[in-house]
Design an enzyme around this catalytic site. Sequence first.
Site, PDB file in Angstrom:
ATOM      1  N   GLU A 196      47.223  36.357  46.597  1.00 37.96           N
ATOM      2  CA  GLU A 196      46.974  35.344  45.581  1.00 37.96           C
ATOM      3  C   GLU A 196      48.290  34.669  45.216  1.00 37.96           C
ATOM      4  OE1 GLU A 196      45.317  35.555  41.041  1.00 37.96           O
ATOM      5  OE2 GLU A 196      44.397  36.890  42.502  1.00 37.96           O
ATOM      6  N   ARG A 210      40.147  31.288  43.264  1.00 36.45           N
ATOM      7  CA  ARG A 210      41.611  31.205  43.154  1.00 36.45           C
ATOM      8  C   ARG A 210      42.156  30.097  44.055  1.00 36.45           C
ATOM      9  NH1 ARG A 210      39.627  33.439  39.951  1.00 36.45           N
ATOM     10  NH2 ARG A 210      39.831  35.551  39.178  1.00 36.45           N
ATOM     11  N   SER A 249      47.901  40.331  39.619  1.00 36.02           N
ATOM     12  CA  SER A 249      47.146  40.649  40.840  1.00 36.02           C
ATOM     13  C   SER A 249      47.780  39.962  42.040  1.00 36.02           C
ATOM     14  CB  SER A 249      45.693  40.198  40.695  1.00 36.02           C
ATOM     15  OG  SER A 249      45.072  40.877  39.628  1.00 36.02           O
TER      16      SER A 249
END
Length: 337
Positions: free
Chosen positions: A333, A164, A238
């Site tokens: 994230e 990520r 998420s």
Amino acid sequence: MNIQENISLKQFNTFGIDKKARFFTAVQSVSDLKIALTWAKEKHINTLILGGGSNILLTQDQEALVIKNEITGIELVKEDEKYYWVEVGAGVVWHDFVLTAIQNEWAGVENLSLIPGTVGASPMQNIGAYGVEIKDVFHSLTALRKSDLELQEFDAKSCAFGYRESVFKHELKDKYVICSVIFRLNKVAAYHTDYGAIKATLAQNGIEHLNLKSISDAVIQIRQSKLPDPKEIGNAGSFFKNPSIPASQYESLKADYPEIPGYPNDEGVKVPAAWLIEQCGWKGKRLGEIGVHSKQPLVLVNYGAGDGNEIKKLAEKIQKSVLEKFQIEIHPEVNFL
């Protein structure tokens, strides 16, 4: 160029946070983008580039020119006996691109179905799901350098992809605007069905012969069963990354928590953040207008009138409790603005 003042960004972020942009415009081409950046530079105003607004948490009004990237286009630019090279505008909705790929039998992104956001954000975040990441299908991207308005091409190595992560979240943060991405997609599909509930869902759907659409349909079904629709309840998918810990630490934790899941990787063992958060009692917890989703503890939600700072504080409390219970740091994230 149409520049608006004091515009609410509520409809431009999937959390549905009601913060304002001092100035706002949308661009449909690289030339539009250059005009907008030049205007901001002449006025000594910062700029903020928005895609789908699905990976941001607004904690304050933006004293900037917010530029909504709406550069579109999906074009097959090259092919050989094994691959298709497809150039996609940064403003294209990611899932729309996936559906187009499936329709044309361009294989490789079917496991990434229904991920929110736009194509321009995909390499920035190195988005991934169900055993596939952008770096697996990425060829190159073209980005506009803010300082001199020159276009530059980046290959996979220069993007410095991580989990990520990419160079655009670190050394080159806010220095470039991604305009288009070229993906290298397969002519012969290599199906990824071992991750998550894909195999079980395919069996449940009675699928005997795999194809791109059956994989995509299964992924969509799984995501819809676990993740809330941002149109119905504000969220950014998420919120936390899955942490990786040393194998020795994992074995030590396993002695105390025999059921702790773990997936060996290059950094040691990846532990699902959702499991850690649930063990700390956060799943389904509601605090006024915000909370943690009842089905997926990795998802923080805004029930309607929540504020970005409230969600930020909730995230910090979750991080603290996971650290205290497991001695594991979990990191967002989502980008805080």
